[in-house]
Design a protein around this motif. Structure first.
Motif, PDB file in Angstrom:
ATOM      1  N   ILE A 286      66.533  -7.214 -72.877  1.00 46.48           N
ATOM      2  CA  ILE A 286      67.946  -7.166 -73.247  1.00 46.48           C
ATOM      3  C   ILE A 286      68.232  -5.768 -73.776  1.00 46.48           C
ATOM      4  O   ILE A 286      67.634  -5.341 -74.777  1.00 46.48           O
ATOM      5  N   HIS A 287      69.123  -5.061 -73.106  1.00 51.44           N
ATOM      6  CA  HIS A 287      69.542  -3.737 -73.564  1.00 51.44           C
ATOM      7  C   HIS A 287      70.928  -3.873 -74.187  1.00 51.44           C
ATOM      8  O   HIS A 287      71.881  -4.301 -73.519  1.00 51.44           O
ATOM      9  N   LEU A 288      71.046  -3.508 -75.441  1.00 47.16           N
ATOM     10  CA  LEU A 288      72.327  -3.569 -76.152  1.00 47.16           C
ATOM     11  C   LEU A 288      72.785  -2.135 -76.395  1.00 47.16           C
ATOM     12  O   LEU A 288      72.136  -1.379 -77.138  1.00 47.16           O
ATOM     13  N   ILE A 289      73.918  -1.758 -75.782  1.00 46.18           N
ATOM     14  CA  ILE A 289      74.353  -0.366 -75.770  1.00 46.18           C
ATOM     15  C   ILE A 289      75.666  -0.229 -76.528  1.00 46.18           C
ATOM     16  O   ILE A 289      76.636  -0.956 -76.261  1.00 46.18           O
TER      17      ILE A 289
ATOM     18  N   TRP B 273      65.832  -8.367 -87.194  1.00 50.70           N
ATOM     19  CA  TRP B 273      66.082  -9.348 -86.130  1.00 50.70           C
ATOM     20  C   TRP B 273      65.947  -8.687 -84.759  1.00 50.70           C
ATOM     21  O   TRP B 273      65.334  -9.263 -83.848  1.00 50.70           O
ATOM     22  N   TYR B 274      66.501  -7.506 -84.579  1.00 52.39           N
ATOM     23  CA  TYR B 274      66.448  -6.833 -83.284  1.00 52.39           C
ATOM     24  C   TYR B 274      65.010  -6.504 -82.902  1.00 52.39           C
ATOM     25  O   TYR B 274      64.634  -6.607 -81.722  1.00 52.39           O
ATOM     26  N   ASP B 275      64.202  -6.127 -83.898  1.00 51.85           N
ATOM     27  CA  ASP B 275      62.782  -5.856 -83.628  1.00 51.85           C
ATOM     28  C   ASP B 275      62.059  -7.143 -83.252  1.00 51.85           C
ATOM     29  O   ASP B 275      61.309  -7.184 -82.264  1.00 51.85           O
ATOM     30  N   ALA B 276      62.303  -8.205 -84.022  1.00 48.88           N
ATOM     31  CA  ALA B 276      61.596  -9.474 -83.785  1.00 48.88           C
ATOM     32  C   ALA B 276      61.964 -10.064 -82.425  1.00 48.88           C
ATOM     33  O   ALA B 276      61.110 -10.682 -81.757  1.00 48.88           O
ATOM     34  N   GLU B 277      63.215  -9.896 -82.009  1.00 47.81           N
ATOM     35  CA  GLU B 277      63.676 -10.479 -80.750  1.00 47.81           C
ATOM     36  C   GLU B 277      63.582  -9.507 -79.577  1.00 47.81           C
ATOM     37  O   GLU B 277      64.058  -9.800 -78.486  1.00 47.81           O
ATOM     38  N   ARG B 278      62.961  -8.361 -79.802  1.00 51.83           N
ATOM     39  CA  ARG B 278      62.713  -7.371 -78.738  1.00 51.83           C
ATOM     40  C   ARG B 278      64.011  -6.966 -78.017  1.00 51.83           C
ATOM     41  O   ARG B 278      64.098  -6.977 -76.793  1.00 51.83           O
ATOM     42  N   ILE B 279      65.004  -6.599 -78.814  1.00 52.46           N
ATOM     43  CA  ILE B 279      66.259  -6.098 -78.258  1.00 52.46           C
ATOM     44  C   ILE B 279      66.162  -4.579 -78.155  1.00 52.46           C
ATOM     45  O   ILE B 279      65.891  -3.892 -79.143  1.00 52.46           O
ATOM     46  N   ASP B 280      66.356  -4.049 -76.960  1.00 50.93           N
ATOM     47  CA  ASP B 280      66.338  -2.594 -76.774  1.00 50.93           C
ATOM     48  C   ASP B 280      67.702  -2.039 -77.172  1.00 50.93           C
ATOM     49  O   ASP B 280      68.695  -2.225 -76.451  1.00 50.93           O
ATOM     50  N   LEU B 281      67.751  -1.359 -78.304  1.00 47.34           N
ATOM     51  CA  LEU B 281      69.004  -0.819 -78.827  1.00 47.34           C
ATOM     52  C   LEU B 281      69.236   0.599 -78.304  1.00 47.34           C
ATOM     53  O   LEU B 281      68.338   1.442 -78.334  1.00 47.34           O
ATOM     54  N   HIS B 282      70.446   0.836 -77.847  1.00 50.13           N
ATOM     55  CA  HIS B 282      70.858   2.181 -77.428  1.00 50.13           C
ATOM     56  C   HIS B 282      72.139   2.477 -78.207  1.00 50.13           C
ATOM     57  O   HIS B 282      73.249   2.297 -77.686  1.00 50.13           O
ATOM     58  N   LEU B 283      71.991   2.910 -79.456  1.00 47.56           N
ATOM     59  CA  LEU B 283      73.146   3.150 -80.304  1.00 47.56           C
ATOM     60  C   LEU B 283      73.576   4.606 -80.224  1.00 47.56           C
ATOM     61  O   LEU B 283      72.768   5.495 -79.948  1.00 47.56           O
ATOM     62  N   ASP B 284      74.856   4.838 -80.477  1.00 50.15           N
ATOM     63  CA  ASP B 284      75.431   6.178 -80.426  1.00 50.15           C
ATOM     64  C   ASP B 284      75.144   6.856 -79.081  1.00 50.15           C
ATOM     65  O   ASP B 284      74.900   8.050 -79.008  1.00 50.15           O
ATOM     66  N   ASP B 285      75.162   6.052 -78.026  1.00 46.97           N
ATOM     67  CA  ASP B 285      74.859   6.561 -76.683  1.00 46.97           C
ATOM     68  C   ASP B 285      75.702   5.787 -75.668  1.00 46.97           C
ATOM     69  O   ASP B 285      75.209   4.909 -74.957  1.00 46.97           O
TER      70      ASP B 285
ATOM     71  N   VAL C 264      77.976   4.297 -72.585  1.00 49.20           N
ATOM     72  CA  VAL C 264      77.880   4.268 -71.130  1.00 49.20           C
ATOM     73  C   VAL C 264      78.976   5.162 -70.553  1.00 49.20           C
ATOM     74  O   VAL C 264      80.132   5.101 -70.982  1.00 49.20           O
ATOM     75  N   VAL C 265      78.627   5.980 -69.582  1.00 48.63           N
ATOM     76  CA  VAL C 265      79.618   6.866 -68.950  1.00 48.63           C
ATOM     77  C   VAL C 265      79.918   6.456 -67.517  1.00 48.63           C
ATOM     78  O   VAL C 265      80.935   6.871 -66.955  1.00 48.63           O
ATOM     79  N   ALA C 266      79.056   5.631 -66.913  1.00 49.13           N
ATOM     80  CA  ALA C 266      79.309   5.167 -65.547  1.00 49.13           C
ATOM     81  C   ALA C 266      78.488   3.919 -65.286  1.00 49.13           C
ATOM     82  O   ALA C 266      77.404   3.740 -65.834  1.00 49.13           O
ATOM     83  N   ILE C 267      79.046   3.046 -64.447  1.00 48.37           N
ATOM     84  CA  ILE C 267      78.350   1.826 -64.046  1.00 48.37           C
ATOM     85  C   ILE C 267      78.231   1.832 -62.533  1.00 48.37           C
ATOM     86  O   ILE C 267      79.235   1.911 -61.816  1.00 48.37           O
ATOM     87  N   GLY C 268      76.988   1.774 -62.062  1.00 44.01           N
ATOM     88  CA  GLY C 268      76.732   1.737 -60.622  1.00 44.01           C
ATOM     89  C   GLY C 268      76.468   0.314 -60.173  1.00 44.01           C
ATOM     90  O   GLY C 268      75.405  -0.231 -60.472  1.00 44.01           O
ATOM     91  N   ILE C 269      77.436  -0.283 -59.495  1.00 40.65           N
ATOM     92  CA  ILE C 269      77.270  -1.675 -59.073  1.00 40.65           C
ATOM     93  C   ILE C 269      76.266  -1.775 -57.930  1.00 40.65           C
ATOM     94  O   ILE C 269      75.415  -2.678 -57.919  1.00 40.65           O
TER      95      ILE C 269
ATOM     96  N   SER D 112      73.526  10.194 -72.844  1.00 36.15           N
ATOM     97  CA  SER D 112      72.313  10.997 -73.019  1.00 36.15           C
ATOM     98  C   SER D 112      71.680  11.402 -71.695  1.00 36.15           C
ATOM     99  O   SER D 112      70.767  12.237 -71.671  1.00 36.15           O
ATOM    100  N   GLY D 113      72.141  10.807 -70.595  1.00 34.33           N
ATOM    101  CA  GLY D 113      71.561  11.089 -69.290  1.00 34.33           C
ATOM    102  C   GLY D 113      70.625  10.005 -68.811  1.00 34.33           C
ATOM    103  O   GLY D 113      70.221   9.997 -67.636  1.00 34.33           O
ATOM    104  N   SER D 114      70.270   9.073 -69.667  1.00 28.03           N
ATOM    105  CA  SER D 114      69.378   7.985 -69.297  1.00 28.03           C
ATOM    106  C   SER D 114      70.087   7.008 -68.363  1.00 28.03           C
ATOM    107  O   SER D 114      71.314   6.867 -68.386  1.00 28.03           O
ATOM    108  N   ASN D 115      69.296   6.323 -67.544  1.00 30.20           N
ATOM    109  CA  ASN D 115      69.793   5.259 -66.686  1.00 30.20           C
ATOM    110  C   ASN D 115      69.076   3.966 -67.029  1.00 30.20           C
ATOM    111  O   ASN D 115      67.856   3.970 -67.243  1.00 30.20           O
ATOM    112  N   VAL D 116      69.833   2.877 -67.106  1.00 26.96           N
ATOM    113  CA  VAL D 116      69.255   1.575 -67.433  1.00 26.96           C
ATOM    114  C   VAL D 116      69.638   0.599 -66.326  1.00 26.96           C
ATOM    115  O   VAL D 116      70.818   0.430 -66.012  1.00 26.96           O
ATOM    116  N   SER D 117      68.647  -0.041 -65.716  1.00 22.02           N
ATOM    117  CA  SER D 117      68.906  -0.963 -64.622  1.00 22.02           C
ATOM    118  C   SER D 117      69.202  -2.363 -65.153  1.00 22.02           C
ATOM    119  O   SER D 117      68.809  -2.718 -66.264  1.00 22.02           O
TER     120      SER D 117
END
Length: 413
Positions: free
Chosen positions: A30-33, A66-78, A80-85, A94-99
């Motif tokens: 789970i990526h929470l952005i 809680w986020y650590d225990a539930e293995r939530i990948d946090l991407h804060l202060d970053d 989304v600039v584009a969504i590729g369907i 930041s330039g990162s891509n998340v699938s």
């Protein structure tokens, strides 16, 4: 197999969906952005306890552990600039891509900005996030003058907080009464009277031309030349769903991201929830609801649907506010056709409930200083209970008795 779920928006809907996914047994990523640096927090407190300095920061929805225990990948202060369907990924600032295999879009609302001359002067604020709140709170100095442009819920909440902090407050509202869209004319007028009793000046039918000042705002000027002194100005003129990324990705939007009653968009693997979503309503229509409770309900429905369990959840608007020391709770659309029935008295320190009844059924209710009754009142609305107006108005008949009467009627039928 679903291996990666991306949640765009680290607010109430996004955080609730993450928690619901884990509680339903989902073990994938789970990526929470989010575009803020703070963990997901309680936004309603911004216009009340945080702005009034009763709390230094808003309460977190879940603590960091809680986020650590539930293995939530946090991407804060970053953000989304584009969504590729087509390639199923999101690109971050930041330039990162998340699938993703499934995506939840929960970016909320963005504040409408004033466009009149002077709107860019120092001392002109909006209130949507913690940074806005901190800037406004630091400017709150007893004796300063605050002009609130817009007499909706946030405007009236901030006016209350500012007045309690010792500021001189004026509300400028363009319509002929406060809060009519949300609370209806009768309760809106009553709220105005309570605000005025606090020493808040309320100007209706406001027609604003511009703001004066050189570098810092000095006054707000009407079209007829009248001028209102303003050390500070809050622009509280509503918001717009932050749906630009969805539009750019080709997902259907119409005053928000259009979804079905499970939160699914025009793309089968993309969902939306919270203020950005135009969600179907139980009694017809579809729109963004902008309420805490509805955002939670939508997030729960989306989490289930993403995992293959479709539980359609057409919404009934449910919200609450505190204005001039009065707690107001609302379920359903109080504005609409039908008959209004008042139970109790709209008086300071007294409790009352205003019902909207159509074709013999309770379709909406607004409770003022009646939190103990609101649970039962909500059940009347959700069930579309048939109750005689005289019985609704009769305070000698408890809400519980009204509910029991409906149970007997249903059983007999």
């Amino acid at each position: 197999m679903i291996q990666s779920i991306v949640i765009v928006g680290a607010g109430l809907a996004g955080a609730t969906a993450a928690r619901a996914l884990r509680s339903r047994g989902y073990t994938g990523r789970i990526h929470l952005i989010g575009n803020e640096s703070l963990l997901p927090y309680d936004r309603p407190s911004l216009s009340k306890d945080v702005l009034g300095s009763k709390q230094s920061t808003p309460p977190l929805l879940m603590d960091a552990a809680w986020y650590d225990a539930e293995r939530i990948d946090l991407h804060l202060d970053d953000p989304v600039v584009a969504i590729g369907i087509q390639d199923r990924n999101v690109k971050l600032q930041s330039g990162s891509n998340v699938s993703f295999d499934r995506l939840l879009f929960a970016t909320g609302m963005q504040a409408r900005r004033l466009t009149m001359p002077g709107a860019n002067l120092e001392g002109v604020f909006t209130l949507r996030g913690l940074t806005d709140c901190e800037s406004l709170r630091h400017a709150f100095v007893p004796g300063k003058s605050l002009v609130v442009i817009g007499g909706g819920l946030i405007g009236c909440e901030v006016a209350t907080t500012a007045r309690m902090a010792g500021l001189e407050v004026t509300i400028l509202e363009c319509s002929d009464e406060l809060l009519t869209r949300v609370l209806g004319r009768q309760v809106g007028a009553w709220c105005r009277e309570q605000l005025e009793a606090m020493g808040i000046r309320v100007e209706l039918n406001a027609r604003i031309s511009h703001m004066n000042g050189e570098q810092h705002v000095r006054s707000v000027v009407y079209c007829d030349g009248r001028e209102f002194a303003a050390d500070l100005v809050l622009a509280s003129i509503g918001g717009e769903p932050a749906d630009t990324l969805m539009r750019e990705a080709g997902v259907m939007c119409d005053k928000g991201v259009v979804v079905d009653a499970c939160g699914q968009t025009s793309h089968p693997d993309i969902y939306a929830a919270g203020d950005v979503a135009a969600w179907p309503l139980k009694h017809g229509g579809q729109r963004s609801l902008e309420t805490y409770i509805n955002a939670q309900q939508q997030a729960e429905a989306v989490a289930a649907a993403m995992l293959g369990e479709r539980n359609p959840a057409p919404q009934v608007p449910t919200s609450w506010t505190e204005i001039a020391g009065n707690r107001i709770q609302l379920i359903g659309d109080i504005q609409g056709p039908g008959e209004y029935v008042l139970r109790g008295e709209l008086q300071p320190g007294r409790s009352a409930v205003l019902f909207r009844v159509l074709d013999g059924k309770v379709l909406a209710a607004l409770a003022v200083n009646a939190p103990k009754d609101f649970g039962g009142v909500s059940r009347l609305v959700l069930a579309g209970t048939a109750v005689a107006p005289a019985a609704l108005a009769d305070t000698s008949i408890s809400i519980r008795e009204l509910l029991k009467g409906q149970v007997r009627t249903t059983a007999a039928g």
